[in-house]
Design an enzyme around this catalytic site. Structure first.
Site, PDB file in Angstrom:
ATOM      1  N   GLU A   1       0.814  -1.211   0.000  1.00  0.00           N
ATOM      2  CA  GLU A   1       0.000   0.000   0.000  1.00  0.00           C
ATOM      3  C   GLU A   1       0.849   1.264   0.000  1.00  0.00           C
ATOM      4  OE1 GLU A   1      -2.456  -3.346   1.028  1.00  0.00           O
ATOM      5  OE2 GLU A   1      -0.598  -2.604   1.968  1.00  0.00           O
TER       6      GLU A   1
ATOM      7  N   HIS B   1     -10.862  -6.421   8.403  1.00  0.00           N
ATOM      8  CA  HIS B   1     -11.514  -6.173   7.115  1.00  0.00           C
ATOM      9  C   HIS B   1     -12.771  -5.314   7.253  1.00  0.00           C
ATOM     10  CE1 HIS B   1      -9.165  -9.845   6.368  1.00  0.00           C
ATOM     11  NE2 HIS B   1      -9.127  -9.454   5.103  1.00  0.00           N
TER      12      HIS B   1
END
Length: 334
Positions: A57, A126
């Site tokens: 990321e 998540h």
């Protein structure tokens, strides 16, 4: 369109219109994204415009910052909002500051898309809602749509914006508000799997809220999935609530909020993220400062728990129609 289809259409429109627009991230190319938001875009626009990246990321956003500084318009996907933390430095220290550090020599027209919130039993890695972390950072804009129409119009506006935009997409709204609990029982809130979305180009100004339900008794400030929860709660409580869909958290449409609270004299704030230091605290402070002499009852906020995100009990964690309805009833009694 569903929200997934509307987001895909927004990216398709901008890829076709502007050769400087790029779409990239983990699995967004050949596979079309873990939620299929980018399905078919690589085949249509080519591997140089829509491409996959390594699972990194920081590198995804760092590369996008460099591209944006040199005139490109990258729209990157972080696969889940929970994964953004390795890129937090790039977003907050580089992208957000570039215009100011360079005395406007450079801008950073960058969009970071992220699925946010719960609804898939993904647990604490998540299903987080990190919007408050980004609203604290000067130089960023933070957007959360709740309808397919808004999703397309706001994403087009975000891609066209000269500054970095954090674009949070509620997972429970991708294919319409998912209703039910972990036991499969209906929560009673209405389902809108798709909405009317115009073809072609249109945009919605970032920083404008929308009155989803007009009312005179109490103002409800919500965004994302909680807009639908608030609608169901108002029906359940039998309260003539005015529901404001903020859509944009930064900048915030204080004019619409102020006008509603001055009319109703009451305000309830609802969000899915944890309570302490959540964005609801900022909303309450703004309302208190702007509307104190109009208030008829104490301000209230209904939020997620101050606890690590639960896995099996996420439907108890969420602010649901019953919890919000009780708050609306209490606001009317005070």
């Amino acid at each position: 369109m569903t929200m997934i289809e509307a987001l895909r259409d927004a990216m398709d429109v901008k890829l076709a219109q502007d050769p400087k627009v790029l779409i990239f991230g983990e699995d967004v190319g050949y596979f079309g994204g873990v939620f299929r938001c980018t399905a078919g875009l690589q085949a249509k626009h080519g591997e140089e415009r829509v491409f996959d990246t390594p699972i990194n990321e920081s590198a995804i956003v760092g590369m996008a910052v460099g591209m944006a500084a040199q005139g490109m318009r990258p729209c990157v996907e972080v696969q889940f909002a929970d994964y953004v933390y390795p890129a937090f430095d790039q977003i907050t220290q580089e992208a957000a500051r570039l215009r100011y550090r360079s005395n406007e020599t450079f801008t950073c027209p960058l969009v970071v898309r992220m699925p946010t919130g719960g609804g898939i039993f993904g647990g604490q890695t998540h299903s987080q809602s990190p919007e408050a972390l980004f609203t604290h950072v000067a130089g960023l804009k933070v957007v959360i749509p709740s309808t397919p129409y808004d999703a397309k119009g706001l994403l087009i506006a975000a891609i066209e914006d000269p500054d970095p935009v954090i674009f949070l997409e509620p997972k429970r709204l991708y294919n319409g508000p998912f209703h039910g609990d972990h036991a499969g029982k209906s929560t009673g809130w209405s389902q809108h799997p798709a909405g009317e979305v115009p073809e072609g180009h249109y945009s919605i100004d970032i920083g404008t809220a929308e009155v989803r339900r007009a009312g005179t008794d109490v103002t409800v400030l919500a965004y994302g999935t909680m807009v639908y929860v608030a609608e169901a709660a108002a029906e359940r409580a039998g309260v003539d609530a005015e529901i404001i869909d903020l859509r944009s958290l930064l900048p915030l449409d204080l004019d619409t909020i102020r006008a509603s609270v001055e009319k109703t004299g009451r305000c309830v704030v609802v969000h899915e993220a944890t309570r302490t230091s959540g964005f609801g605290g900022e909303l309450i402070a703004e309302v208190q400062e702007a509307c104190f002499w109009h208030l008829k009852s104490p301000l209230q906020r209904i939020t997620g728990w101050d606890a690590p995100y639960p896995h099996a009990t996420e439907w108890d964690y969420f602010p649901g129609p019953d919890r919000v309805a009780r708050a609306l009833t209490k606001a009317m009694e005070d």
